[in-house]
Design a protein around this motif. Structure first.
Motif, PDB file in Angstrom:
ATOM      1  N   HIS A 237       0.860  -1.180   0.000  1.00  0.00           N
ATOM      2  CA  HIS A 237       0.000   0.000   0.000  1.00  0.00           C
ATOM      3  C   HIS A 237       0.895   1.229   0.000  1.00  0.00           C
ATOM      4  O   HIS A 237       2.082   1.170   0.390  1.00  0.00           O
ATOM      5  N   ASN A 238       0.365   2.334  -0.440  1.00  0.00           N
ATOM      6  CA  ASN A 238       1.171   3.547  -0.592  1.00  0.00           C
ATOM      7  C   ASN A 238       1.366   4.310   0.706  1.00  0.00           C
ATOM      8  O   ASN A 238       2.168   5.256   0.746  1.00  0.00           O
ATOM      9  N   VAL A 269       9.345  -0.249  10.950  1.00  0.00           N
ATOM     10  CA  VAL A 269       8.968   0.717   9.916  1.00  0.00           C
ATOM     11  C   VAL A 269       8.839  -0.005   8.581  1.00  0.00           C
ATOM     12  O   VAL A 269       9.784  -0.647   8.119  1.00  0.00           O
ATOM     13  N   THR A 270       7.656   0.088   7.978  1.00  0.00           N
ATOM     14  CA  THR A 270       7.427  -0.458   6.641  1.00  0.00           C
ATOM     15  C   THR A 270       7.344   0.701   5.656  1.00  0.00           C
ATOM     16  O   THR A 270       6.445   1.530   5.760  1.00  0.00           O
ATOM     17  N   PRO A 271       8.271   0.803   4.708  1.00  0.00           N
ATOM     18  CA  PRO A 271       8.271   1.919   3.756  1.00  0.00           C
ATOM     19  C   PRO A 271       7.025   1.909   2.876  1.00  0.00           C
ATOM     20  O   PRO A 271       6.439   0.847   2.618  1.00  0.00           O
ATOM     21  N   PRO A 272       6.614   3.064   2.400  1.00  0.00           N
ATOM     22  CA  PRO A 272       5.459   3.112   1.498  1.00  0.00           C
ATOM     23  C   PRO A 272       5.730   2.345   0.214  1.00  0.00           C
ATOM     24  O   PRO A 272       6.803   2.433  -0.368  1.00  0.00           O
ATOM     25  N   GLY A 273       4.739   1.560  -0.207  1.00  0.00           N
ATOM     26  CA  GLY A 273       4.847   0.810  -1.456  1.00  0.00           C
ATOM     27  C   GLY A 273       5.630  -0.475  -1.369  1.00  0.00           C
ATOM     28  O   GLY A 273       5.671  -1.235  -2.348  1.00  0.00           O
ATOM     29  N   GLY A 294      -2.666   6.579   6.527  1.00  0.00           N
ATOM     30  CA  GLY A 294      -3.662   6.062   5.606  1.00  0.00           C
ATOM     31  C   GLY A 294      -4.792   7.034   5.324  1.00  0.00           C
ATOM     32  O   GLY A 294      -5.332   7.067   4.214  1.00  0.00           O
ATOM     33  N   GLY A 295      -5.195   7.822   6.343  1.00  0.00           N
ATOM     34  CA  GLY A 295      -6.268   8.778   6.118  1.00  0.00           C
ATOM     35  C   GLY A 295      -5.945   9.753   5.015  1.00  0.00           C
ATOM     36  O   GLY A 295      -6.814  10.143   4.215  1.00  0.00           O
ATOM     37  N   LEU A 296      -4.685  10.140   4.934  1.00  0.00           N
ATOM     38  CA  LEU A 296      -4.235  11.057   3.886  1.00  0.00           C
ATOM     39  C   LEU A 296      -4.395  10.416   2.512  1.00  0.00           C
ATOM     40  O   LEU A 296      -4.880  11.048   1.567  1.00  0.00           O
ATOM     41  N   HIS A 297      -4.019   9.144   2.402  1.00  0.00           N
ATOM     42  CA  HIS A 297      -4.097   8.452   1.113  1.00  0.00           C
ATOM     43  C   HIS A 297      -5.533   8.098   0.741  1.00  0.00           C
ATOM     44  O   HIS A 297      -5.896   8.136  -0.443  1.00  0.00           O
ATOM     45  N   TYR A 298      -6.348   7.753   1.729  1.00  0.00           N
ATOM     46  CA  TYR A 298      -7.759   7.508   1.418  1.00  0.00           C
ATOM     47  C   TYR A 298      -8.402   8.765   0.842  1.00  0.00           C
ATOM     48  O   TYR A 298      -9.136   8.719  -0.148  1.00  0.00           O
ATOM     49  N   HIS A 299      -8.114   9.912   1.471  1.00  0.00           N
ATOM     50  CA  HIS A 299      -8.695  11.167   1.003  1.00  0.00           C
ATOM     51  C   HIS A 299      -8.205  11.516  -0.403  1.00  0.00           C
ATOM     52  O   HIS A 299      -8.974  12.010  -1.236  1.00  0.00           O
ATOM     53  N   ALA A 300      -6.934  11.250  -0.682  1.00  0.00           N
ATOM     54  CA  ALA A 300      -6.358  11.567  -1.996  1.00  0.00           C
ATOM     55  C   ALA A 300      -6.635  10.482  -3.033  1.00  0.00           C
ATOM     56  O   ALA A 300      -6.250  10.628  -4.197  1.00  0.00           O
ATOM     57  N   ARG A 301      -7.285   9.378  -2.616  1.00  0.00           N
ATOM     58  CA  ARG A 301      -7.577   8.246  -3.504  1.00  0.00           C
ATOM     59  C   ARG A 301      -6.300   7.593  -4.030  1.00  0.00           C
ATOM     60  O   ARG A 301      -6.208   7.153  -5.171  1.00  0.00           O
ATOM     61  N   THR A 302      -5.285   7.536  -3.156  1.00  0.00           N
ATOM     62  CA  THR A 302      -3.988   7.010  -3.586  1.00  0.00           C
ATOM     63  C   THR A 302      -3.512   5.834  -2.722  1.00  0.00           C
ATOM     64  O   THR A 302      -2.325   5.519  -2.724  1.00  0.00           O
ATOM     65  N   MET A 303      -4.400   5.183  -1.955  1.00  0.00           N
ATOM     66  CA  MET A 303      -3.949   4.117  -1.061  1.00  0.00           C
ATOM     67  C   MET A 303      -3.268   2.996  -1.838  1.00  0.00           C
ATOM     68  O   MET A 303      -2.224   2.488  -1.427  1.00  0.00           O
ATOM     69  N   GLY A 304      -3.826   2.574  -2.955  1.00  0.00           N
ATOM     70  CA  GLY A 304      -3.177   1.570  -3.801  1.00  0.00           C
ATOM     71  C   GLY A 304      -2.965   0.233  -3.132  1.00  0.00           C
ATOM     72  O   GLY A 304      -1.975  -0.455  -3.407  1.00  0.00           O
ATOM     73  N   PHE A 305      -3.891  -0.192  -2.259  1.00  0.00           N
ATOM     74  CA  PHE A 305      -3.736  -1.483  -1.575  1.00  0.00           C
ATOM     75  C   PHE A 305      -3.956  -2.631  -2.567  1.00  0.00           C
ATOM     76  O   PHE A 305      -4.907  -2.618  -3.352  1.00  0.00           O
ATOM     77  N   GLU A 306      -3.079  -3.616  -2.486  1.00  0.00           N
ATOM     78  CA  GLU A 306      -3.284  -4.818  -3.303  1.00  0.00           C
ATOM     79  C   GLU A 306      -2.582  -6.011  -2.672  1.00  0.00           C
ATOM     80  O   GLU A 306      -1.501  -5.886  -2.092  1.00  0.00           O
TER      81      GLU A 306
END
Length: 317
Positions: A237-238, A269-273, A294-306
């Motif tokens: 996730h981003n 610490v897990t780095p983004p992505g 995560g709240g920041l990425h949810y709002h920006a539509r950039t979470m990118g979870f897979e």
């Protein structure tokens, strides 16, 4: 490019300045182009483990890797700062929250939180959320107290923002007692899951943040579990993640192909992505508390979870 060599590619141009600025405001202008503006090179976020302070060490202990991140303020990840705070028996530790909000977990001991309109007595296993304010005070009981906290101080420091005032805050103080957390876990484990579910985890929110299902406007908090002899499927996730190991024997994480062993009350610490997974080879269930931006990425539509691993493969492992 060699010194003195003529520049023919606009990507090699340095920042441009106005030739004949008429005012001081015009003189501050700088110009880039589509060849050189987007190749900014920043240090990667290190995957790192921080140990809790020694039993005889008291005070505030930052999980700081600002040198590796190349920023001029304390930071665990670009937008979050994790800390341990140990208070001696019967003593008090004053502190301020220079963040939109900060989450706290009581690792051991007990005490009281002062400097707020409503008092808060805490014990081991409690979680609480504090809005920005000055003049907080942690008073420890007869056994002392060790707490872990994460806030978004680096996010505010990055653009020079000030924490919101009490009247403008989007969060309030919230207390999640250890007893109620256990009751919520019992409920979760009494329910079925689906293939789309990423394990069994308790997600913390509040009355004011309920619509967004976040802890603060930018931070998310989850209390994850991992059954014995199982692992959580590899995923990415981003958002960056800061994890506190709460319990677990013979556990480890795999982060971007690197084996990261767990230690009691360590911060991971897990780095983004970064592709990552969590593994429990022991005979007891594991628990780990995870704070993400995560709240920041949810709002920006950039979470990118897979998920990066099929369900059947995870079950076989």
């Amino acid at each position: 490019m060699k010194t003195g060599e003529q520049i023919t590619d606009m990507a090699d141009l340095p920042a441009q300045q106005p030739v004949m600025p008429a005012t001081a405001a015009q003189a501050r202008a700088r110009y880039f182009n589509s060849g050189n503006a987007f190749n900014v090179k920043l240090p990667e976020v290190p995957a790192r483990r921080f140990a809790p302070p020694r039993a005889d060490a008291f005070g505030v202990f930052d999980c700081d890797q600002s040198d590796a991140l190349g920023c001029g303020f304390a930071a665990t990840t670009p937008l979050m700062l994790a800390r341990y705070m140990r208070v001696a028996p019967g003593e008090a530790l004053p502190f301020d929250v220079h963040a939109t909000g900060s989450v706290w977990y009581v690792i051991s001991g007990s005490g009281e939180l002062g400097g707020m309109a409503e008092g808060l007595a805490f014990g081991a296993g409690d979680v609480f959320l504090l809005p920005a304010a000055q003049g907080y005070r942690l008073s420890a009981g007869p056994a002392g107290a060790l707490l872990w906290t994460v806030g978004n101080e680096p996010q505010l420091a990055f653009d020079g923002s000030l924490p919101p005032s009490a009247s403008g805050a989007l969060i309030d103080a919230v207390h999640y007692s250890a007893d109620e957390i256990e009751r919520q876990f019992e409920l979760i484990f009494s329910m079925a899951t689906s293939d789309a579910t990423s394990g069994r985890a308790l997600i913390f929110s509040s009355d004011r943040q309920e619509p967004a299902r976040n802890l603060t406007p930018t931070l998310t908090l989850s209390f994850n579990t991992l059954e014995p002899q199982t692992h959580q499927r590899s995923h990415r996730h981003n958002s960056a993640a800061v994890t506190l190991v709460v319990q677990g024997d013979a556990c480890h994480s795999m982060v971007a192909g690197v084996h990261c062993p767990w230690e009691p009350w360590a911060t991971l610490v897990t780095p983004p992505g970064a592709p990552h997974s969590h593994h429990n080879a022991g005979m007891k269930g594991a628990r780990f508390l995870i704070v993400q931006d995560g709240g920041l990425h949810y709002h920006a539509r950039t979470m990118g979870f897979e998920f990066l691993e099929a369900v059947a493969q995870a079950s076989a492992a």
